[in-house]
Design an enzyme around this catalytic site. Structure first.
Site, PDB file in Angstrom:
ATOM      1  N   THR A 373       6.004   2.190  -5.837  1.00 47.85           N
ATOM      2  CA  THR A 373       4.696   2.767  -6.031  1.00 47.85           C
ATOM      3  C   THR A 373       4.794   3.457  -7.356  1.00 47.85           C
ATOM      4  O   THR A 373       5.883   3.676  -7.869  1.00 47.85           O
ATOM      5  CB  THR A 373       4.427   3.748  -4.877  1.00 47.85           C
ATOM      6  OG1 THR A 373       4.356   2.994  -3.683  1.00 47.85           O
ATOM      7  CG2 THR A 373       3.150   4.529  -5.062  1.00 47.85           C
ATOM      8  N   ASN A 393       3.129  -1.709  -2.547  1.00 46.03           N
ATOM      9  CA  ASN A 393       4.023  -1.347  -1.455  1.00 46.03           C
ATOM     10  C   ASN A 393       5.463  -1.623  -1.877  1.00 46.03           C
ATOM     11  O   ASN A 393       6.056  -0.808  -2.567  1.00 46.03           O
ATOM     12  CB  ASN A 393       3.677  -2.034  -0.143  1.00 46.03           C
ATOM     13  CG  ASN A 393       4.473  -1.426   0.997  1.00 46.03           C
ATOM     14  OD1 ASN A 393       4.763  -0.222   0.942  1.00 46.03           O
ATOM     15  ND2 ASN A 393       4.868  -2.191   1.985  1.00 46.03           N
ATOM     16  N   ASP A 415       2.649  -1.616   5.963  1.00 46.65           N
ATOM     17  CA  ASP A 415       2.359  -0.199   6.226  1.00 46.65           C
ATOM     18  C   ASP A 415       1.653  -0.007   7.565  1.00 46.65           C
ATOM     19  O   ASP A 415       1.556   1.115   8.065  1.00 46.65           O
ATOM     20  CB  ASP A 415       1.513   0.406   5.105  1.00 46.65           C
ATOM     21  CG  ASP A 415       2.362   0.920   3.952  1.00 46.65           C
ATOM     22  OD1 ASP A 415       3.603   0.875   4.054  1.00 46.65           O
ATOM     23  OD2 ASP A 415       1.789   1.380   2.947  1.00 46.65           O
ATOM     24  N   SER A 444      -1.182   5.290   4.918  1.00 43.13           N
ATOM     25  CA  SER A 444      -0.344   5.502   3.736  1.00 43.13           C
ATOM     26  C   SER A 444       0.334   6.858   3.817  1.00 43.13           C
ATOM     27  O   SER A 444      -0.017   7.695   4.653  1.00 43.13           O
ATOM     28  CB  SER A 444      -1.235   5.440   2.497  1.00 43.13           C
ATOM     29  OG  SER A 444      -0.509   5.788   1.340  1.00 43.13           O
ATOM     30  N   SER A 445       1.305   7.079   2.935  1.00 41.59           N
ATOM     31  CA  SER A 445       1.901   8.408   2.757  1.00 41.59           C
ATOM     32  C   SER A 445       1.617   8.956   1.355  1.00 41.59           C
ATOM     33  O   SER A 445       2.132  10.012   0.990  1.00 41.59           O
ATOM     34  CB  SER A 445       3.421   8.345   2.943  1.00 41.59           C
ATOM     35  OG  SER A 445       3.747   7.840   4.210  1.00 41.59           O
ATOM     36  N   GLY A 464       7.599   6.528  -3.461  1.00 41.76           N
ATOM     37  CA  GLY A 464       8.735   6.777  -2.566  1.00 41.76           C
ATOM     38  C   GLY A 464       8.422   6.588  -1.100  1.00 41.76           C
ATOM     39  O   GLY A 464       9.190   7.029  -0.247  1.00 41.76           O
ATOM     40  N   GLY A 465       7.287   5.972  -0.772  1.00 40.33           N
ATOM     41  CA  GLY A 465       6.956   5.732   0.627  1.00 40.33           C
ATOM     42  C   GLY A 465       6.901   7.045   1.384  1.00 40.33           C
ATOM     43  O   GLY A 465       6.219   7.990   0.979  1.00 40.33           O
TER      44      GLY A 465
HETATM   45  O1  DON Z   1       1.145   3.744   0.991  1.00 44.09           O
HETATM   46  C1  DON Z   1       2.330   3.981   1.237  1.00 44.09           C
HETATM   47  O2  DON Z   1       2.702   4.976   1.813  1.00 44.09           O
HETATM   48  C2  DON Z   1       3.389   3.003   0.749  1.00 44.09           C
HETATM   49  N1  DON Z   1       2.816   1.666   0.623  1.00 44.09           N
HETATM   50  C3  DON Z   1       3.941   3.509  -0.543  1.00 44.09           C
HETATM   51  C4  DON Z   1       5.051   2.639  -1.091  1.00 44.09           C
HETATM   52  C5  DON Z   1       5.893   3.359  -2.084  1.00 44.09           C
HETATM   53  O3  DON Z   1       5.713   4.515  -2.353  1.00 44.09           O
HETATM   54  C6  DON Z   1       7.004   2.605  -2.721  1.00 44.09           C
HETATM   55  N2  DON Z   1       7.621   3.419  -3.753  1.00 44.09           N
HETATM   56  N3  DON Z   1       8.696   3.617  -4.088  1.00 44.09           N
END
Ligand code: DON
Length: 562
Positions: A373, A393, A415, A444-445, A464-465
């Site tokens: 992300t 993602n 997700d 999402s986060s 960072g998810g």
């Molecule tokens: O929306 C979300 O929470 C995830 N798809 C985010 C993915 C993400 O941050 C990947 N990054 N390192």
């Protein structure tokens, strides 16, 4: 920062210095706005637009589109994201999250035995949600921008058409994703020319992406979501088992939402509401810590670490109930109810970790009894702010590049709770509110955030998810509770906990050996990780100075034009 990271950063800074002739990376200050993003060329695009008289929205969109060219692992036109803006006294939140195609079903990622099918929610276009970025970025500019649309798109067109220097980060991210990209000849032709990742220092030109961007600059999102653009997406998707239709693309709409707004530690904070859990986790964290008297505890104490982690654990337990606003099993109001925050604060044992198995998600009170992300932060000379996080993602999304448009499609469907009870790409175990359903937005986060107090404005967020809200929370706490400099707050080693798996994750340097021992004694299971989030932040100080800081964990760039 490891030596290789430091070297990568130094090389990218040198590249930028040549390309930009702008202010130094972290800690740039000036009187005319600031930009921080994950790639030097993208920050340069934002700065160019600020210098041309653009405002924070113009610069944010230009930065995001440049990221779609030079940072293809995450910057995108085939994904989605969120933006929180504060212009004058008005705060707004734009949801351009992907949606599930109309024919998506709750069991689409499971086999006939009810078990998840390996990679199905991650690789190839069945994993792709309907892209939100083309109309989302256009809408952000339409409502808040000042310069002509075509001017804002121009730096990205130029980068794709005239070419850009491959940074060490880009070379290594393509090399790391080689197996994924090689599965799709359309993608390999562009990103693995001759079968290998383009080497750092080489120049890449992307003429088809330049044409896509030029058409987008001329005609807006329909250059991608209707006509021949849409037909190309549907054909590429179908050829590899995807289900997105022309109707899905044409009917996608970004949504302006009321931002999640609250007060903590004497600051006003605004972040993303559902369909992101990021703002709720951030607000719960700050609210519970305030109730625990966290600010009064010594800065480097085990007590602070313990309470922070116990708070994250509980916020992620409540995330289990969350999903698309139309399907969520708990609302922000319920999860941020002062009585609930007080109850959560009270149940934390100051001397002992609570096993996650014993932490239940929020329950409706009975009557009478939250891997790629990218985030960018912009503030303009007037103090207007845009905090924007966008994603495919996983790194390079589902791996498929639509050949005619040269855009990569996301794998955001992962997700959703694609396989109930099983951890997703980020180890998150998610609940029924986030089951796959037609047209639904996957939880999402992401937590693009703006905080202000008087004339002071802070703009921040992270990739960072599941680590997004926890990284964002710690940087914000460093700034508003402990008065750190922007550089220091962004750089400081961080911690993470997400309820399940039940582990306290820490970066090198975040905890001393003695603190680790004491935390184990209290019942925490510890694990070291070397990269928790990548926060890019800018701010206007109360005295009117502008500062920008790119996270040293990545090769990002911060700049403030003079
Ligand atoms: O929306 C979300 O929470 C995830 N798809 C985010 C993915 C993400 O941050 C990947 N990054 N390192």
């Amino acid at each position: 920062m490891t030596r290789s990271r430091a070297l990568a950063r130094t090389l990218s800074l040198l590249a930028l210095a040549v390309a930009l002739a702008a202010t130094p990376a972290a800690g740039a200050t000036s009187g005319g706005g600031a930009v921080a993003s994950a790639a030097p060329a993208a920050t340069a695009a934002g700065v160019e637009i600020l210098r041309a008289g653009g405002n924070a929205a113009d610069a944010a969109v230009a930065t995001a589109l440049a990221l779609a060219v030079v940072h293809p692992a995450a910057g995108n036109l085939g994904g989605g994201g969120f933006a929180v803006a504060r212009f004058g006294d008005r705060t707004s939140a734009l949801d351009f999250r992907e949606t599930a195609p109309a024919t998506a079903t709750a069991g689409m990622f499971l086999g006939s035995d009810g078990e998840p099918v390996a990679e199905r929610s991650l690789v190839g276009p069945l994993a792709a949600g309907v892209p939100g970025s083309p109309s989302g970025l256009f809408e952000l500019h339409r409502r808040l921008g000042r310069l002509p649309w075509v001017r804002v798109v121009a730096p990205a067109v130029r980068l794709a058409r005239d070419g850009f220097v491959v940074t060490p980060r880009l070379a290594s991210s393509v090399a790391a994703a080689r197996d994924l990209l090689a599965r799709f000849p359309e993608t390999a032709e562009v990103w693995l020319p001759g079968g290998a990742a383009p080497p750092a220092g080489s120049v890449v030109k992307l003429p088809r992406l330049a044409a896509t961007l030029a058409a987008y600059g001329d005609r807006g999102p329909t250059a991608i979501t209707a006509g021949t653009g849409a037909a190309a997406i549907v054909a590429a998707s179908r050829a590899h088992g995807g289900i997105v239709t022309l109707e899905d693309l044409a009917s996608y709409r970004p949504v302006w939402r009321e931002p999640l707004a609250w007060e903590a530690f004497g600051w006003h904070v605004a972040s993303m509401p559902l369909p992101s859990s990021g703002g709720i986790i951030l607000a719960q964290t700050l609210g519970i810590l305030e109730r625990l008297g966290w600010a009064q505890l010594p800065r480097a104490s085990v007590e602070r670490v313990h309470l922070l982690v116990e708070t994250f654990r509980r916020a992620f337990a409540d995330r289990f109930l969350l999903g698309d606003p139309a399907a969520t099993l708990a609302s922000a109001e319920q999860l941020l109810d002062p009585a609930w925050l007080a109850k959560r604060a009270a149940e934390i044992d100051r001397g002992r970790a609570t096993p996650s198995a014993r932490v239940q998600p929020w329950q409706r009170p009975v009557p009478a009894e939250s891997r790629e992300t990218t985030h960018l932060s912009v503030v303009d000379g007037d103090g207007n702010a845009v905090s924007l996080t966008t994603t495919l993602n996983g790194s390079f999304g589902c791996g498929l590049l639509v050949p005619e448009l040269a855009i990569l499609l996301n794998n955001e469907m992962d997700d959703f709770a694609a396989a109930p009870g099983r951890p997703n790409l980020y180890g998150l175990v998610q609940g029924p509110a986030n089951a796959v359903g037609p047209g639904k937005r996957m939880l999402s986060s992401m937590a693009p955030t703006v905080a202000w107090r008087g004339a002071a404005v802070v703009v921040l967020g992270s990739p960072g998810g599941s680590q997004i809200p926890t990284a964002t929370a710690q940087v914000l706490l460093d700034l508003v509770v402990d008065g750190d400099s922007l550089d220091r707050a962004v750089e400081r080693p961080r911690l993470h906990h997400q309820w399940l798996p039940d582990e306290l994750v820490y970066e090198p340097g975040a905890l001393s050996p003695g603190q680790r021992q004491e935390l184990s004694r209290r019942g925490h299971t510890l694990r070291e990780a070397d990269h928790l989030g990548e926060v890019h932040a800018v701010r206007r100080t109360s005295s009117g100075r502008f500062e920008a800081a790119a996270d040293p964990r990545g090769p990002g760039e911060a700049a403030a034009p003079r």
